[in-house]
Design an enzyme around this catalytic site. Structure first.
Site, PDB file in Angstrom:
ATOM      1  N   SER A 168       0.849  -1.187   0.000  1.00 25.67           N
ATOM      2  CA  SER A 168       0.000   0.000   0.000  1.00 25.67           C
ATOM      3  C   SER A 168       0.883   1.233   0.000  1.00 25.67           C
ATOM      4  CB  SER A 168      -0.907   0.010   1.245  1.00 25.67           C
ATOM      5  OG  SER A 168      -1.550   1.265   1.403  1.00 25.67           O
ATOM      6  N   TYR A 174      -1.706  -0.131  10.848  1.00 28.86           N
ATOM      7  CA  TYR A 174      -1.731  -0.708   9.509  1.00 28.86           C
ATOM      8  C   TYR A 174      -0.555  -0.187   8.681  1.00 28.86           C
ATOM      9  CZ  TYR A 174      -3.441  -1.900   4.831  1.00 28.86           C
ATOM     10  OH  TYR A 174      -3.556  -2.388   3.550  1.00 28.86           O
TER      11      TYR A 174
END
Length: 282
Positions: A133, A146
């Site tokens: 990501s 995260y």
């Protein structure tokens, strides 16, 4: 890379990016081993792929799945690390246990799988593609745990890419989307505490629950776009180290190079503005 008899092992394939990626590989003639911790797969995945249950935190199960693939096909050409989920909330409010479990999936999962597939790939060549990501480069308020996991898997993958380069025909790449139209946001929202929220972070919770910090709003891309990028990383003649997915992901990734005094207001402002728009558009 020829794909005539090629075999791919794909994790997190029961939904979202993983399911789209399984379809993309199958469309291109690959033998697809679609795995997930969930044993139920979409009907078309079950018809076109070889579906197996796999918990990426279980080293013994990983070894058994890799052994089964090599026994049945005699090869393993590509590993796609896609399994993952998000724990949301301000760093102060996220429990270390929840962060550790997420880290085990996001980071140690790809680590275990790389160790399991590399002996075969070293003998015959192969690709390891990890779906990361842009948050691995640029953290967002409310997604610190995260982002930390994605940053760690980025570093792990960078080191692995350098270590295997040269003598062996093994290539390692990262695919870096921003927001994708999947169930990720719903799962992350479910991880938020209902009680014991530190009042200092009311704005952060508003951005998570009402804004676009988790969903991306109109800035999302499709799972199919990510799947096409993963397939490119698996088949390009000269694979790149990183594949951002879409123009916005490229933009977000490069904001990492801005000084913190510029980055921080951008992240805070995005959360506040999107929370206002999210409530107004309801």
């Amino acid at each position: 890379m020829s794909t005539g008899d090629s075999v791919v092992l794909l994790t997190g394939a029961a939904s979202g990016i993983g399911a789209a990626t399984a379809r993309a590989f199958a469309d291109n003639g690959w033998t697809v081993y679609a795995t997930d911790i969930e044993s139920e797969f979409p009907d078309d995945i079950g018809e076109r792929c070889r579906c197996l249950e796999l918990d990426v935190t279980d080293e013994a199960q990983i070894a058994a799945v890799v052994d089964q693939i090599i026994t049945e096909t005699g090869r393993l050409d590509c590993l796609v690390n896609n399994a993952g989920y998000g724990v949301a909330g301000p760093v102060e409010d996220v429990s270390p246990d929840a962060a550790r479990k997420q880290f085990d999936v996001l980071v140690q999962g790809p680590h275990r799988l790389a160790q399991a597939v590399l002996p075969e790939m070293r003998a015959h060549g192969g690709r390891i593609v990890t779906v990361s990501s842009v948050l691995g480069h640029t953290a967002s308020p409310g997604l610190g745990a995260y982002s930390a996991g994605k940053a760690a898997v980025e570093s792990l993958t960078d080191a692995l890419r350098i270590e295997v380069a040269g003598a062996d025909d093994v290539h390692v790449s990262l695919v870096e989307p921003a927001w994708v139209e999947t169930g990720f946001a719903d799962g992350a929202l479910g991880s938020l505490p209902d009680e014991d929220r530190t009042p200092t972070y009311d704005g952060t919770y508003d951005a998570l629950e009402d804004g676009w910090v988790l969903t991306g709003g109109p800035l999302t891309t499709t799972p199919e776009a990510v799947a096409a990028t993963v397939l490119a990383a698996a088949t390009d003649t000269q694979p790149k180290a990183r594949y951002p997915v879409g123009a916005f992901a490229t933009f977000v990734r490069w904001t990492h190079w801005l000084p913190a005094r510029l980055q921080d207001p951008i992240h805070r402002g995005f959360g506040r503005a999107s929370a206002f728009l999210g409530r107004w558009l309801r």
